[in-house]
Write a protein that holds these residues in place. Structure first.
Motif, PDB file in Angstrom:
ATOM      1  N   LEU A  65       0.816  -1.201   0.000  1.00 37.03           N
ATOM      2  CA  LEU A  65       0.000   0.000   0.000  1.00 37.03           C
ATOM      3  C   LEU A  65       0.854   1.257   0.000  1.00 37.03           C
ATOM      4  CD1 LEU A  65      -2.894  -0.830   2.513  1.00 37.03           C
ATOM      5  CD2 LEU A  65      -2.983  -0.832   0.013  1.00 37.03           C
ATOM      6  N   ASP A  87      -0.564   2.438  -3.367  1.00 42.57           N
ATOM      7  CA  ASP A  87      -1.886   3.035  -3.166  1.00 42.57           C
ATOM      8  C   ASP A  87      -1.764   4.548  -3.028  1.00 42.57           C
ATOM      9  OD1 ASP A  87      -4.872   2.598  -2.314  1.00 42.57           O
ATOM     10  OD2 ASP A  87      -4.021   3.934  -0.800  1.00 42.57           O
ATOM     11  N   THR A  88      -2.634   5.287  -3.720  1.00 45.39           N
ATOM     12  CA  THR A  88      -2.490   6.738  -3.752  1.00 45.39           C
ATOM     13  C   THR A  88      -2.842   7.433  -2.446  1.00 45.39           C
ATOM     14  OG1 THR A  88      -4.679   6.775  -4.801  1.00 45.39           O
ATOM     15  CG2 THR A  88      -2.766   7.030  -6.235  1.00 45.39           C
ATOM     16  N   LEU A 143     -10.793   0.546  -0.893  1.00 44.55           N
ATOM     17  CA  LEU A 143      -9.675  -0.273  -0.447  1.00 44.55           C
ATOM     18  C   LEU A 143     -10.261  -1.529   0.183  1.00 44.55           C
ATOM     19  CD1 LEU A 143      -6.626  -0.566  -0.099  1.00 44.55           C
ATOM     20  CD2 LEU A 143      -6.812   0.636   2.082  1.00 44.55           C
ATOM     21  N   ASN A 147       1.249  -0.558 -10.610  1.00 42.63           N
ATOM     22  CA  ASN A 147       0.102   0.198 -11.099  1.00 42.63           C
ATOM     23  C   ASN A 147       0.008   0.162 -12.619  1.00 42.63           C
ATOM     24  OD1 ASN A 147      -0.355   0.745  -8.446  1.00 42.63           O
ATOM     25  ND2 ASN A 147       0.076   2.933  -8.559  1.00 42.63           N
ATOM     26  N   TYR A 194      -9.681   8.883  -3.732  1.00 40.17           N
ATOM     27  CA  TYR A 194      -8.686   7.933  -4.232  1.00 40.17           C
ATOM     28  C   TYR A 194      -9.442   6.858  -5.005  1.00 40.17           C
ATOM     29  CZ  TYR A 194      -6.271  10.396  -0.517  1.00 40.17           C
ATOM     30  OH  TYR A 194      -5.769  11.391   0.286  1.00 40.17           O
ATOM     31  N   LEU A 200      -9.632   1.786  -9.112  1.00 40.87           N
ATOM     32  CA  LEU A 200      -9.172   0.610  -8.380  1.00 40.87           C
ATOM     33  C   LEU A 200      -8.592  -0.441  -9.314  1.00 40.87           C
ATOM     34  CD1 LEU A 200     -12.028   0.098  -5.765  1.00 40.87           C
ATOM     35  CD2 LEU A 200     -10.113   1.704  -5.768  1.00 40.87           C
ATOM     36  N   TYR A 246      -7.078  -1.791  -4.623  1.00 42.94           N
ATOM     37  CA  TYR A 246      -6.526  -0.539  -4.101  1.00 42.94           C
ATOM     38  C   TYR A 246      -6.621   0.557  -5.160  1.00 42.94           C
ATOM     39  CZ  TYR A 246      -2.462  -1.399  -7.055  1.00 42.94           C
ATOM     40  OH  TYR A 246      -1.640  -1.595  -8.143  1.00 42.94           O
ATOM     41  N   THR A 265      -5.285   3.693  -7.610  1.00 43.82           N
ATOM     42  CA  THR A 265      -4.097   4.071  -8.374  1.00 43.82           C
ATOM     43  C   THR A 265      -4.124   5.538  -8.803  1.00 43.82           C
ATOM     44  OG1 THR A 265      -5.123   3.358 -10.466  1.00 43.82           O
ATOM     45  CG2 THR A 265      -3.816   1.722  -9.255  1.00 43.82           C
TER      46      THR A 265
END
Length: 376
Positions: A38, A42-43, A93, A205, A305, A308, A322, A324
Protein backbone atom coordinates in the motif's frame (compact mmCIF):
# COMPACT_ATOMS: atom_id res chain seq x y z
CA UNK A 1 10.10 6.11 7.51
CA UNK A 2 11.59 3.09 9.24
CA UNK A 3 9.90 2.13 12.45
CA UNK A 4 8.34 -0.65 14.44
CA UNK A 5 5.66 -0.81 11.74
CA UNK A 6 8.19 -2.16 9.24
CA UNK A 7 10.18 -4.00 11.89
CA UNK A 8 7.12 -6.06 12.79
CA UNK A 9 6.50 -6.88 9.14
CA UNK A 10 10.13 -7.92 8.71
CA UNK A 11 10.01 -10.06 11.83
CA UNK A 12 6.95 -11.89 10.54
CA UNK A 13 8.60 -12.41 7.16
CA UNK A 14 11.73 -13.87 8.75
CA UNK A 15 9.78 -16.22 10.96
CA UNK A 16 7.22 -17.33 8.37
CA UNK A 17 7.26 -20.80 6.96
CA UNK A 18 8.07 -21.33 3.29
CA UNK A 19 4.76 -23.05 2.75
CA UNK A 20 1.94 -22.06 5.08
CA UNK A 21 -0.05 -25.10 6.10
CA UNK A 22 -2.86 -23.78 8.26
CA UNK A 23 -5.50 -21.15 7.49
CA UNK A 24 -3.91 -18.93 10.14
CA UNK A 25 -0.46 -19.14 8.58
CA UNK A 26 -1.85 -18.39 5.13
CA UNK A 27 -3.77 -15.45 6.57
CA UNK A 28 -0.70 -13.96 8.24
CA UNK A 29 1.22 -14.39 5.01
CA UNK A 30 -1.34 -12.31 3.11
CA UNK A 31 -1.58 -9.74 5.90
CA UNK A 32 2.13 -9.05 6.07
CA UNK A 33 2.21 -8.31 2.31
CA UNK A 34 -0.39 -5.55 2.53
CA UNK A 35 1.18 -2.54 4.35
CA UNK A 36 4.38 -2.27 2.33
CA UNK A 37 2.48 -2.73 -0.94
CA UNK A 38 0.00 0.00 0.00
CA UNK A 39 2.68 2.49 0.95
CA UNK A 40 4.37 1.98 -2.40
CA UNK A 41 1.36 1.76 -4.71
CA UNK A 42 -1.89 3.04 -3.17
CA UNK A 43 -2.49 6.74 -3.75
CA UNK A 44 -3.94 7.39 -0.31
CA UNK A 45 -1.78 5.24 1.96
CA UNK A 46 1.06 7.65 2.61
CA UNK A 47 -1.39 10.47 3.35
CA UNK A 48 -3.35 8.22 5.72
CA UNK A 49 -0.15 7.30 7.53
CA UNK A 50 0.74 10.97 7.94
CA UNK A 51 -2.76 11.83 9.19
CA UNK A 52 -3.32 8.95 11.60
CA UNK A 53 0.23 8.37 12.81
CA UNK A 54 2.63 5.47 13.05
CA UNK A 55 1.36 4.25 16.43
CA UNK A 56 -2.17 3.87 15.04
CA UNK A 57 -1.00 1.58 12.25
CA UNK A 58 1.44 -0.34 14.46
CA UNK A 59 -1.48 -1.22 16.74
CA UNK A 60 -3.75 -2.05 13.80
CA UNK A 61 -1.18 -4.43 12.34
CA UNK A 62 -0.40 -6.09 15.65
CA UNK A 63 -4.11 -6.60 16.38
CA UNK A 64 -4.75 -7.99 12.90
CA UNK A 65 -1.73 -10.31 13.15
CA UNK A 66 -3.03 -11.89 16.34
CA UNK A 67 -6.47 -12.35 14.80
CA UNK A 68 -5.07 -13.67 11.51
CA UNK A 69 -2.92 -16.27 13.25
CA UNK A 70 -6.05 -17.67 14.87
CA UNK A 71 -8.20 -17.67 11.71
CA UNK A 72 -10.07 -20.97 11.51
CA UNK A 73 -10.75 -20.83 7.79
CA UNK A 74 -10.47 -18.73 4.66
CA UNK A 75 -13.75 -16.91 5.27
CA UNK A 76 -12.64 -15.82 8.72
CA UNK A 77 -9.38 -14.56 7.23
CA UNK A 78 -11.24 -12.58 4.57
CA UNK A 79 -13.12 -10.71 7.29
CA UNK A 80 -9.95 -10.03 9.30
CA UNK A 81 -8.05 -8.63 6.31
CA UNK A 82 -11.02 -6.55 5.14
CA UNK A 83 -11.26 -5.06 8.63
CA UNK A 84 -7.53 -4.33 8.60
CA UNK A 85 -7.55 -2.40 5.30
CA UNK A 86 -10.62 -0.56 6.59
CA UNK A 87 -8.33 0.88 9.26
CA UNK A 88 -6.46 2.57 6.42
CA UNK A 89 -9.50 3.89 4.50
CA UNK A 90 -13.23 3.23 4.68
CA UNK A 91 -13.77 2.97 0.93
CA UNK A 92 -11.95 2.13 -2.29
CA UNK A 93 -9.67 -0.27 -0.45
CA UNK A 94 -10.67 -3.90 -0.02
CA UNK A 95 -9.52 -7.49 0.24
CA UNK A 96 -11.64 -9.69 -2.01
CA UNK A 97 -11.74 -13.50 -2.04
CA UNK A 98 -11.28 -15.31 -5.35
CA UNK A 99 -9.40 -14.74 -8.57
CA UNK A 100 -9.12 -11.44 -10.42
CA UNK A 101 -11.88 -12.65 -12.76
CA UNK A 102 -14.15 -13.38 -9.79
CA UNK A 103 -13.58 -9.97 -8.22
CA UNK A 104 -14.14 -8.11 -11.51
CA UNK A 105 -17.72 -9.36 -11.80
CA UNK A 106 -20.34 -6.81 -10.64
CA UNK A 107 -21.95 -7.78 -7.37
CA UNK A 108 -25.47 -9.15 -7.92
CA UNK A 109 -28.46 -7.25 -6.63
CA UNK A 110 -29.83 -8.62 -3.39
CA UNK A 111 -33.54 -9.41 -3.01
CA UNK A 112 -35.42 -7.29 -0.49
CA UNK A 113 -37.08 -10.45 0.87
CA UNK A 114 -35.48 -13.87 1.06
CA UNK A 115 -36.78 -16.16 -1.67
CA UNK A 116 -37.75 -13.33 -4.01
CA UNK A 117 -35.95 -12.55 -7.25
CA UNK A 118 -33.25 -9.90 -6.97
CA UNK A 119 -34.04 -6.56 -8.63
CA UNK A 120 -32.25 -5.72 -11.87
CA UNK A 121 -29.33 -3.31 -11.79
CA UNK A 122 -29.99 -2.06 -15.31
CA UNK A 123 -31.24 1.51 -15.72
CA UNK A 124 -35.00 1.86 -16.13
CA UNK A 125 -37.56 4.54 -16.95
CA UNK A 126 -41.04 4.99 -15.46
CA UNK A 127 -43.53 7.69 -16.40
CA UNK A 128 -45.12 9.01 -13.18
CA UNK A 129 -47.41 11.68 -14.64
CA UNK A 130 -47.87 13.92 -17.65
CA UNK A 131 -45.01 16.11 -16.45
CA UNK A 132 -42.78 13.86 -14.34
CA UNK A 133 -40.73 10.72 -15.02
CA UNK A 134 -38.43 8.56 -12.95
CA UNK A 135 -35.06 7.22 -14.08
CA UNK A 136 -33.86 4.52 -11.69
CA UNK A 137 -30.08 4.05 -11.88
CA UNK A 138 -29.01 1.22 -9.54
CA UNK A 139 -25.45 0.92 -10.91
CA UNK A 140 -22.92 2.65 -13.15
CA UNK A 141 -20.94 -0.54 -13.73
CA UNK A 142 -19.35 -0.62 -17.17
CA UNK A 143 -21.50 -3.50 -18.30
CA UNK A 144 -24.55 -1.20 -18.14
CA UNK A 145 -23.06 1.50 -20.38
CA UNK A 146 -24.80 0.20 -23.50
CA UNK A 147 -28.07 -0.22 -21.62
CA UNK A 148 -27.92 3.41 -20.47
CA UNK A 149 -27.21 4.74 -23.95
CA UNK A 150 -29.93 2.57 -25.45
CA UNK A 151 -32.50 3.68 -22.87
CA UNK A 152 -31.85 7.35 -23.52
CA UNK A 153 -31.86 6.91 -27.27
CA UNK A 154 -34.97 4.72 -27.42
CA UNK A 155 -37.07 7.01 -25.22
CA UNK A 156 -35.98 10.42 -26.54
CA UNK A 157 -39.51 11.59 -27.21
CA UNK A 158 -40.73 10.58 -23.74
CA UNK A 159 -37.72 12.18 -22.07
CA UNK A 160 -38.18 15.43 -24.00
CA UNK A 161 -41.91 15.65 -23.28
CA UNK A 162 -41.53 15.53 -19.48
CA UNK A 163 -40.26 18.70 -17.83
CA UNK A 164 -39.63 17.11 -14.41
CA UNK A 165 -37.13 14.28 -13.91
CA UNK A 166 -36.31 12.25 -10.83
CA UNK A 167 -32.96 10.45 -10.99
CA UNK A 168 -32.81 7.78 -8.30
CA UNK A 169 -29.18 6.87 -7.53
CA UNK A 170 -29.82 5.60 -4.02
CA UNK A 171 -27.74 2.45 -3.40
CA UNK A 172 -25.74 3.05 -6.59
CA UNK A 173 -22.26 1.82 -5.66
CA UNK A 174 -20.61 3.38 -8.72
CA UNK A 175 -18.74 1.75 -11.57
CA UNK A 176 -17.63 3.73 -14.61
CA UNK A 177 -18.00 7.41 -15.47
CA UNK A 178 -18.57 6.38 -19.09
CA UNK A 179 -21.86 4.74 -18.11
CA UNK A 180 -23.55 7.95 -17.02
CA UNK A 181 -21.82 10.19 -19.59
CA UNK A 182 -24.74 10.14 -22.11
CA UNK A 183 -27.07 11.38 -19.36
CA UNK A 184 -25.08 14.56 -18.73
CA UNK A 185 -25.98 16.20 -22.03
CA UNK A 186 -29.63 15.96 -21.05
CA UNK A 187 -29.25 17.69 -17.69
CA UNK A 188 -26.23 20.00 -17.99
CA UNK A 189 -26.42 23.76 -18.42
CA UNK A 190 -23.77 23.70 -21.13
CA UNK A 191 -20.29 23.88 -19.61
CA UNK A 192 -18.87 21.52 -17.00
CA UNK A 193 -15.70 21.93 -14.97
CA UNK A 194 -13.73 18.79 -14.24
CA UNK A 195 -10.84 18.79 -11.76
CA UNK A 196 -9.38 15.55 -13.08
CA UNK A 197 -6.96 13.30 -11.27
CA UNK A 198 -3.37 12.13 -11.13
CA UNK A 199 -1.92 8.65 -11.59
CA UNK A 200 0.68 7.22 -9.22
CA UNK A 201 3.28 5.64 -11.46
CA UNK A 202 4.71 2.34 -10.18
CA UNK A 203 5.42 -0.97 -11.94
CA UNK A 204 2.48 -2.61 -10.14
CA UNK A 205 0.10 0.20 -11.10
CA UNK A 206 1.14 0.07 -14.74
CA UNK A 207 0.66 -3.69 -14.72
CA UNK A 208 -2.78 -3.33 -13.14
CA UNK A 209 -3.77 -0.70 -15.70
CA UNK A 210 -2.77 -2.96 -18.59
CA UNK A 211 -4.92 -5.79 -17.22
CA UNK A 212 -8.05 -3.87 -16.20
CA UNK A 213 -9.92 -3.78 -19.53
CA UNK A 214 -9.68 -7.52 -20.27
CA UNK A 215 -11.14 -8.03 -16.79
CA UNK A 216 -13.86 -5.38 -16.65
CA UNK A 217 -14.75 -4.72 -20.29
CA UNK A 218 -13.25 -7.27 -22.68
CA UNK A 219 -13.39 -6.01 -26.24
CA UNK A 220 -14.42 -2.48 -25.24
CA UNK A 221 -12.37 -0.15 -27.43
CA UNK A 222 -13.10 2.93 -25.30
CA UNK A 223 -11.73 1.17 -22.23
CA UNK A 224 -8.68 -0.02 -24.15
CA UNK A 225 -7.95 3.50 -25.39
CA UNK A 226 -8.29 4.89 -21.87
CA UNK A 227 -5.91 2.23 -20.54
CA UNK A 228 -3.31 2.90 -23.22
CA UNK A 229 -3.40 6.63 -22.45
CA UNK A 230 -3.13 5.97 -18.71
CA UNK A 231 -0.06 3.78 -19.15
CA UNK A 232 1.53 6.34 -21.45
CA UNK A 233 0.98 9.09 -18.88
CA UNK A 234 2.42 6.95 -16.07
CA UNK A 235 5.55 6.36 -18.09
CA UNK A 236 6.22 10.08 -18.46
CA UNK A 237 7.35 10.28 -14.83
CA UNK A 238 9.71 8.34 -12.58
CA UNK A 239 8.37 5.43 -10.50
CA UNK A 240 6.85 6.82 -7.31
CA UNK A 241 5.88 10.14 -8.89
CA UNK A 242 2.44 11.38 -9.95
CA UNK A 243 1.39 12.10 -13.53
CA UNK A 244 -1.72 14.02 -14.66
CA UNK A 245 -4.31 11.85 -16.36
CA UNK A 246 -4.26 14.16 -19.38
CA UNK A 247 -1.57 16.23 -21.09
CA UNK A 248 -3.72 19.34 -20.81
CA UNK A 249 -3.47 19.46 -17.02
CA UNK A 250 -5.83 18.57 -14.20
CA UNK A 251 -8.50 21.25 -14.77
CA UNK A 252 -10.68 21.11 -17.88
CA UNK A 253 -13.78 22.95 -19.11
CA UNK A 254 -16.06 20.88 -21.31
CA UNK A 255 -18.94 22.10 -23.47
CA UNK A 256 -21.76 19.57 -23.72
CA UNK A 257 -24.09 19.79 -26.69
CA UNK A 258 -27.67 19.22 -25.52
CA UNK A 259 -29.87 16.84 -27.51
CA UNK A 260 -31.98 18.31 -30.28
CA UNK A 261 -35.07 17.68 -28.16
CA UNK A 262 -36.00 19.65 -25.01
CA UNK A 263 -34.06 19.23 -21.79
CA UNK A 264 -35.96 18.87 -18.49
CA UNK A 265 -36.65 22.09 -16.61
CA UNK A 266 -36.33 20.53 -13.14
CA UNK A 267 -34.21 17.56 -12.11
CA UNK A 268 -34.13 16.07 -8.61
CA UNK A 269 -31.40 13.54 -7.90
CA UNK A 270 -32.30 11.25 -5.00
CA UNK A 271 -29.14 10.30 -3.09
CA UNK A 272 -28.23 8.38 0.05
CA UNK A 273 -25.30 6.94 1.99
CA UNK A 274 -24.92 4.06 -0.46
CA UNK A 275 -24.15 6.33 -3.43
CA UNK A 276 -20.40 5.89 -3.79
CA UNK A 277 -17.45 6.16 -6.15
CA UNK A 278 -18.57 6.96 -9.72
CA UNK A 279 -22.02 7.69 -8.33
CA UNK A 280 -20.42 10.54 -6.37
CA UNK A 281 -18.52 11.67 -9.46
CA UNK A 282 -21.91 11.87 -11.17
CA UNK A 283 -23.21 14.07 -8.33
CA UNK A 284 -20.29 16.48 -8.69
CA UNK A 285 -21.04 16.77 -12.40
CA UNK A 286 -24.84 16.93 -12.12
CA UNK A 287 -24.92 19.62 -9.43
CA UNK A 288 -23.15 22.05 -11.77
CA UNK A 289 -26.39 22.36 -13.72
CA UNK A 290 -28.83 25.21 -13.02
CA UNK A 291 -31.65 22.65 -13.36
CA UNK A 292 -30.48 20.09 -10.76
CA UNK A 293 -31.05 19.70 -7.02
CA UNK A 294 -29.61 16.88 -4.89
CA UNK A 295 -32.21 15.56 -2.47
CA UNK A 296 -31.73 13.05 0.35
CA UNK A 297 -28.71 12.30 2.50
CA UNK A 298 -24.92 12.59 2.28
CA UNK A 299 -23.27 10.20 -0.13
CA UNK A 300 -20.84 7.54 1.11
CA UNK A 301 -17.49 9.30 0.69
CA UNK A 302 -15.27 7.09 -1.51
CA UNK A 303 -14.01 9.24 -4.34
CA UNK A 304 -10.76 11.02 -3.47
CA UNK A 305 -8.69 7.93 -4.23
CA UNK A 306 -10.01 5.87 -7.10
CA UNK A 307 -9.41 3.87 -10.29
CA UNK A 308 -9.17 0.61 -8.38
CA UNK A 309 -6.86 -2.11 -9.59
CA UNK A 310 -6.17 -5.62 -8.32
CA UNK A 311 -3.06 -7.15 -6.80
CA UNK A 312 -2.91 -10.85 -5.99
CA UNK A 313 -1.89 -11.53 -2.39
CA UNK A 314 0.71 -14.29 -1.76
CA UNK A 315 -1.85 -17.01 -1.05
CA UNK A 316 -3.36 -16.63 -4.51
CA UNK A 317 -6.86 -17.05 -3.07
CA UNK A 318 -7.65 -13.36 -2.54
CA UNK A 319 -7.01 -9.99 -4.16
CA UNK A 320 -6.07 -6.60 -2.74
CA UNK A 321 -8.21 -3.93 -4.43
CA UNK A 322 -6.53 -0.54 -4.10
CA UNK A 323 -6.50 2.97 -5.63
CA UNK A 324 -4.10 4.07 -8.37
CA UNK A 325 -5.25 7.69 -8.80
CA UNK A 326 -6.01 10.66 -6.58
CA UNK A 327 -8.28 13.60 -7.28
CA UNK A 328 -6.82 16.98 -8.16
CA UNK A 329 -9.44 18.42 -5.77
CA UNK A 330 -7.21 17.38 -2.87
CA UNK A 331 -6.57 18.69 -0.30
CA UNK A 332 -9.00 21.61 -0.62
CA UNK A 333 -12.19 19.72 -1.48
CA UNK A 334 -12.28 16.28 0.14
CA UNK A 335 -15.27 14.06 -0.53
CA UNK A 336 -14.13 11.11 1.57
CA UNK A 337 -14.43 13.00 4.86
CA UNK A 338 -18.23 13.07 4.92
CA UNK A 339 -19.54 12.44 1.42
CA UNK A 340 -21.35 14.94 -0.79
CA UNK A 341 -24.08 16.91 0.95
CA UNK A 342 -27.56 17.17 -0.57
CA UNK A 343 -29.09 20.53 -1.39
CA UNK A 344 -32.23 19.41 0.44
CA UNK A 345 -31.94 16.98 3.34
CA UNK A 346 -34.42 14.16 3.91
CA UNK A 347 -34.12 12.08 7.11
CA UNK A 348 -33.30 8.38 6.57
CA UNK A 349 -36.48 6.39 5.84
CA UNK A 350 -37.57 3.99 8.57
CA UNK A 351 -38.54 1.18 6.19
CA UNK A 352 -39.02 0.24 2.53
CA UNK A 353 -42.43 1.91 2.44
CA UNK A 354 -40.95 5.20 3.63
CA UNK A 355 -38.14 4.82 1.11
CA UNK A 356 -40.65 4.41 -1.71
CA UNK A 357 -42.56 7.45 -0.43
CA UNK A 358 -39.50 9.62 -1.03
CA UNK A 359 -40.17 9.35 -4.76
CA UNK A 360 -43.82 10.35 -4.22
CA UNK A 361 -42.77 13.33 -2.12
CA UNK A 362 -40.19 14.52 -4.66
CA UNK A 363 -42.69 14.15 -7.50
CA UNK A 364 -45.21 16.25 -5.58
CA UNK A 365 -42.53 18.88 -4.92
CA UNK A 366 -41.45 19.06 -8.58
CA UNK A 367 -45.06 19.49 -9.62
CA UNK A 368 -45.55 22.51 -7.33
CA UNK A 369 -46.53 20.79 -4.09
CA UNK A 370 -44.68 20.06 -0.88
CA UNK A 371 -41.88 17.71 0.19
CA UNK A 372 -43.72 17.33 3.50
CA UNK A 373 -44.44 13.66 4.41
CA UNK A 374 -48.04 12.56 4.22
CA UNK A 375 -50.00 13.26 7.40
CA UNK A 376 -47.79 16.13 8.59
Amino acid sequence: MKSSFFALAALMAAGGQAAAATPGEICVQDLRAIPSFLLENDTGARQHLAQKGQAYFDLALATATTAAAGAADSKACDAILENYVGMWRKGHLHVKPGSAQDVAKPSPAQPAVAGQAAPSKEPSLQVLSETTLLLTLPSFHGRYRTAMATLLDTHQTTLASHSNWILDVRSNGGGSDATYAPLLQWISSGEMLNMGAEWLSTPANIDGQEKVCPLLAPGDQNCAAFSVQAVAQMRTVKPGDYAPQNDGGVISYTRLSPPELHQPARVAVLIDKACASSCEEFLLAARQSFHVKLVGRNSYGALDYSNLRLHALPSGVRQLQYATSRSARLPTLQVDLGGIMPDIYLPPPKDDAARAQEIVRVQRWLEGGSLRPAGI
